[in-house]
Design a protein around this motif. Structure first.
Motif, PDB file in Angstrom:
ATOM      1  N   LYS A 181       0.716  -1.124  -0.006  1.00  0.00           N
ATOM      2  CA  LYS A 181      -0.049  -0.093   0.161  1.00  0.00           C
ATOM      3  C   LYS A 181       0.997   1.225   0.059  1.00  0.00           C
ATOM      4  O   LYS A 181       1.846   1.248   0.901  1.00  0.00           O
ATOM      5  CB  LYS A 181      -0.782   0.076   1.321  1.00  0.00           C
ATOM      6  N   LEU A 182       0.440   2.409  -0.758  1.00  0.00           N
ATOM      7  CA  LEU A 182       1.136   3.733  -0.865  1.00  0.00           C
ATOM      8  C   LEU A 182       0.040   4.452  -0.455  1.00  0.00           C
ATOM      9  O   LEU A 182      -1.181   4.655  -0.739  1.00  0.00           O
ATOM     10  CB  LEU A 182       1.655   3.887  -2.138  1.00  0.00           C
ATOM     11  N   SER A 183       0.395   5.443   0.359  1.00  0.00           N
ATOM     12  CA  SER A 183      -0.730   6.763   0.540  1.00  0.00           C
ATOM     13  C   SER A 183       0.242   7.955   0.820  1.00  0.00           C
ATOM     14  O   SER A 183       1.243   7.937   1.391  1.00  0.00           O
ATOM     15  CB  SER A 183      -1.567   6.391   1.661  1.00  0.00           C
ATOM     16  N   GLY A 184      -0.419   9.143   0.547  1.00  0.00           N
ATOM     17  CA  GLY A 184       0.142  10.323   1.071  1.00  0.00           C
ATOM     18  C   GLY A 184       0.123  11.343  -0.029  1.00  0.00           C
ATOM     19  O   GLY A 184      -0.315  11.279  -1.393  1.00  0.00           O
ATOM     20  N   LEU A 233       3.430   7.536 -10.249  1.00  0.00           N
ATOM     21  CA  LEU A 233       2.147   7.252 -10.795  1.00  0.00           C
ATOM     22  C   LEU A 233       1.837   5.680 -11.036  1.00  0.00           C
ATOM     23  O   LEU A 233       1.007   5.156 -10.567  1.00  0.00           O
ATOM     24  CB  LEU A 233       1.634   8.054 -11.811  1.00  0.00           C
ATOM     25  N   ALA A 234       3.052   5.289 -11.700  1.00  0.00           N
ATOM     26  CA  ALA A 234       2.819   3.894 -11.976  1.00  0.00           C
ATOM     27  C   ALA A 234       2.961   2.951 -10.662  1.00  0.00           C
ATOM     28  O   ALA A 234       2.493   2.120 -10.480  1.00  0.00           O
ATOM     29  CB  ALA A 234       4.214   3.391 -12.960  1.00  0.00           C
ATOM     30  N   ALA A 235       3.674   3.446  -9.728  1.00  0.00           N
ATOM     31  CA  ALA A 235       4.024   2.730  -8.588  1.00  0.00           C
ATOM     32  C   ALA A 235       2.578   2.686  -7.803  1.00  0.00           C
ATOM     33  O   ALA A 235       2.285   1.722  -7.186  1.00  0.00           O
ATOM     34  CB  ALA A 235       4.967   3.267  -7.667  1.00  0.00           C
ATOM     35  N   ALA A 236       1.903   3.690  -7.743  1.00  0.00           N
ATOM     36  CA  ALA A 236       0.532   3.792  -7.046  1.00  0.00           C
ATOM     37  C   ALA A 236      -0.375   2.884  -7.786  1.00  0.00           C
ATOM     38  O   ALA A 236      -1.101   2.330  -7.258  1.00  0.00           O
ATOM     39  CB  ALA A 236      -0.050   5.182  -7.205  1.00  0.00           C
ATOM     40  N   ALA A 237      -0.202   2.993  -9.055  1.00  0.00           N
ATOM     41  CA  ALA A 237      -1.181   1.997 -10.059  1.00  0.00           C
ATOM     42  C   ALA A 237      -1.050   0.483  -9.827  1.00  0.00           C
ATOM     43  O   ALA A 237      -2.037  -0.115  -9.655  1.00  0.00           O
ATOM     44  CB  ALA A 237      -1.099   2.349 -11.617  1.00  0.00           C
ATOM     45  N   VAL A 238       0.030   0.024  -9.334  1.00  0.00           N
ATOM     46  CA  VAL A 238       0.444  -1.381  -9.417  1.00  0.00           C
ATOM     47  C   VAL A 238       0.098  -1.630  -7.834  1.00  0.00           C
ATOM     48  O   VAL A 238       0.175  -2.818  -7.459  1.00  0.00           O
ATOM     49  CB  VAL A 238       1.736  -1.882  -9.706  1.00  0.00           C
ATOM     50  N   THR A 239       0.028  -0.834  -6.968  1.00  0.00           N
ATOM     51  CA  THR A 239      -0.320  -1.195  -5.433  1.00  0.00           C
ATOM     52  C   THR A 239      -1.879  -0.620  -5.183  1.00  0.00           C
ATOM     53  O   THR A 239      -2.520  -0.064  -5.776  1.00  0.00           O
ATOM     54  CB  THR A 239       0.591  -0.433  -4.656  1.00  0.00           C
ATOM     55  N   ASN A 240      -2.183  -1.044  -3.855  1.00  0.00           N
ATOM     56  CA  ASN A 240      -3.256  -0.568  -3.317  1.00  0.00           C
ATOM     57  C   ASN A 240      -3.093   1.034  -2.608  1.00  0.00           C
ATOM     58  O   ASN A 240      -1.851   1.070  -1.882  1.00  0.00           O
ATOM     59  CB  ASN A 240      -3.913  -1.292  -2.078  1.00  0.00           C
ATOM     60  N   SER A 241      -3.531   1.769  -3.341  1.00  0.00           N
ATOM     61  CA  SER A 241      -2.870   3.241  -2.947  1.00  0.00           C
ATOM     62  C   SER A 241      -3.958   4.427  -3.192  1.00  0.00           C
ATOM     63  O   SER A 241      -5.214   4.360  -3.319  1.00  0.00           O
ATOM     64  CB  SER A 241      -1.840   3.524  -3.872  1.00  0.00           C
ATOM     65  N   VAL A 248      -6.934   2.260 -14.177  1.00  0.00           N
ATOM     66  CA  VAL A 248      -6.441   2.728 -13.061  1.00  0.00           C
ATOM     67  C   VAL A 248      -7.355   3.885 -12.473  1.00  0.00           C
ATOM     68  O   VAL A 248      -7.720   4.820 -13.314  1.00  0.00           O
ATOM     69  CB  VAL A 248      -4.924   3.436 -13.088  1.00  0.00           C
ATOM     70  N   PRO A 249      -7.916   3.715 -11.506  1.00  0.00           N
ATOM     71  CA  PRO A 249      -8.713   4.764 -10.795  1.00  0.00           C
ATOM     72  C   PRO A 249      -7.981   6.196 -10.420  1.00  0.00           C
ATOM     73  O   PRO A 249      -7.027   6.083  -9.511  1.00  0.00           O
ATOM     74  CB  PRO A 249      -9.352   4.054  -9.616  1.00  0.00           C
ATOM     75  N   GLY A 257      -5.400   3.444  -6.436  1.00  0.00           N
ATOM     76  CA  GLY A 257      -4.885   2.304  -7.050  1.00  0.00           C
ATOM     77  C   GLY A 257      -5.422   0.976  -6.456  1.00  0.00           C
ATOM     78  O   GLY A 257      -5.530   1.028  -5.193  1.00  0.00           O
ATOM     79  N   ASN A 258      -5.666  -0.167  -7.383  1.00  0.00           N
ATOM     80  CA  ASN A 258      -6.169  -1.188  -6.576  1.00  0.00           C
ATOM     81  C   ASN A 258      -5.327  -2.372  -6.999  1.00  0.00           C
ATOM     82  O   ASN A 258      -5.572  -3.628  -6.698  1.00  0.00           O
ATOM     83  CB  ASN A 258      -7.785  -1.439  -6.995  1.00  0.00           C
ATOM     84  N   GLY A 259      -4.171  -2.044  -7.764  1.00  0.00           N
ATOM     85  CA  GLY A 259      -3.525  -3.156  -8.267  1.00  0.00           C
ATOM     86  C   GLY A 259      -3.720  -3.863  -9.562  1.00  0.00           C
ATOM     87  O   GLY A 259      -3.265  -4.953 -10.160  1.00  0.00           O
TER      88      GLY A 259
END
Length: 430
Positions: free
Chosen positions: A10-13, A245-253, A280-281, A293-295
């Motif tokens: 998960k990423l957030s912030g 942005l891609a990192a957020a897209a492949v994780t729950n974010s 990607v949402p 992101g939901n992965g």
């Protein structure tokens, strides 16, 4: 130093986008070529932009800087005599300043990165400069390169655009300062036309008049022009933000990046379109990109020439997409800090990705379940490769160790700081 990237669910912030490297280097150059004092607000700090700062100072510009801005008193069309210039590993800086050196006496560009920039060809620009009276000594088209200037004259110039648009941009910076009018014809093909658009935009802001054909293949430039001292504001950087942005897209974010204007002329703005096509949402409004992101991603096909410096990050996202993705018209990736097709895909395979290459295509057979990881991979001293491999490490089953990851500083010195802020499990190791 190396970095170990561990699986991160998960990423957030919220982070502020870095200032654009491409615009910063161009604003620094036109400010140096102006007679008078220019101010650049929010300039990028990276190895590339720092190389341009260092070199224009060596060529006679007065450079003063604080946390918010940089103030430059230019040298106009009379660079100070200097024996050597060190552009570090910055290809664009080298090529732009090779053209500027045509107005000087004799300048040698040294070869400090023989395994990276030292391997890259510059023949097309060398031939174009020689055609207007510039003497160039070189090592089979590579560094070290000596420019013996002072004899350049305008006229009809031909330059190939099939390897890089930077050769054309270099000539566009130089020709307005020559006494004679010039015409530039681009031969073969022109890669990264969007980036040429950025050069023309900056030149116009600096008071330079250039008549360009609609397809960017032909130009008329009046001689005897002068760069005007101006005030510039640097916009947020899409190429670096593409990796986040891609990192957020492949994780729950749930992440936000501030400072990415919707109407930017940066070609890499297209990464927003690519990620949206991957389903990607996300939203993009008021210069803020928010990703939830939901992965889960879907395969895509895109013309990569429109967003050259965002392709590797999008390929990394596609590694985890459902289906087969294809990024085509990307041959110019082979002529960057490393071969960003063969070298990059070899490292992706080590991590467990299913990828294949053609001369000008990257094909990715997605593995939504993730990749194995657990290996040491070589980023080939390439900042874009380092960031892209970091994305893959976030969804690997075991950590990835990326060699020489400190070279990310070429364009995004605080990339790993930003990733840690968002919750990525990354660790520097000797």
């Amino acid at each position: 130093m190396d970095v170990i990237v561990s699986p991160t669910p998960k990423l957030s912030g919220t982070i502020q986008a870095l200032s654009s490297k491409n615009y910063t280097t161009r604003y620094l150059l036109v400010a140096a070529l102006a007679e008078g004092t220019s101010t650049i607000y929010y300039p990028a700090h990276s190895e590339d932009s720092d190389a341009m700062r260092r070199c224009i100072r060596d060529l006679g510009a007065v450079v003063e800087e604080d946390e918010e801005k940089i103030v430059i008193t230019g040298f106009g069309n009379q660079p100070k005599p200097v024996c050597e210039l060190d552009v570090g590993n910055a290809g664009a800086v080298l090529r732009f300043l090779m053209a500027v050196a045509a107005m000087g006496e004799e300048i040698t560009f040294i070869n400090r990165y023989p395994d990276s920039l030292g391997k890259r060809p510059h023949d097309d620009l060398i031939e174009a400069l020689q055609s207007i009276g510039v003497t160039v000594e070189h090592n089979d088209g590579k560094l070290p390169i000596t420019i013996k200037g002072g004899q350049a004259k305008g006229g009809k110039i031909k330059v190939s655009g099939s390897i890089s648009s930077q050769y054309l941009s270099a000539l566009l910076f130089l020709t307005p300062l020559l006494k004679e009018d010039s015409e530039i014809e681009v031969l073969h093909d022109l890669k990264s036309k969007v980036v040429v658009g950025q050069t023309l935009e900056v030149l116009a802001q600096a008071g330079i008049e250039i008549e360009a054909s609609e397809d960017y293949m032909y130009y008329r430039i009046k001689g005897g022009q002068s760069y005007q001292a101006k005030t510039y504001h640097v916009q947020g950087d899409y190429p670096g933000s593409a990796a986040v942005l891609a990192a957020a897209a492949v994780t729950n974010s749930n992440i936000r990046i501030n400072g990415l204007t919707e109407d930017s002329k940066q070609g890499e703005r297209a990464v927003i379109d690519v990620l949206q096509a991957m389903q990607v949402p996300m939203t993009h409004q008021n210069a803020v990109v928010e990703v939830n992101g939901n992965g889960k991603l879907q395969a895509v096909e895109f013309d990569g020439d429109q967003f050259t410096d965002g392709v590797l990050a999008m390929v990394a996202a596609a590694v985890f997409a459902e289906g087969t993705s294809r990024f085509y018209n990307v041959e110019n990736l082979r002529y960057k800090e490393c071969d960003r097709i063969t070298d990059y895909l070899n490292e992706l395979r080590k991590a467990g990705a299913n990828v294949e290459e053609k001369q000008s295509e990257i094909i990715v057979h997605g593995r939504p379940e993730g990749v194995e990881g657990g290996v040491e991979i070589n980023a080939h001293y390439d900042h874009r490769v380092i960031m892209a491999l970091t994305i893959v490490g976030l969804r690997s089953k075991q950590p990835l160790r990326i060699k020489d990851a400190h070279h990310v500083a070429k364009s995004y010195p605080i990339f790993f700081d930003h990733m840690k802020t968002l919750g990525a499990l990354v660790e520097w190791v000797d």
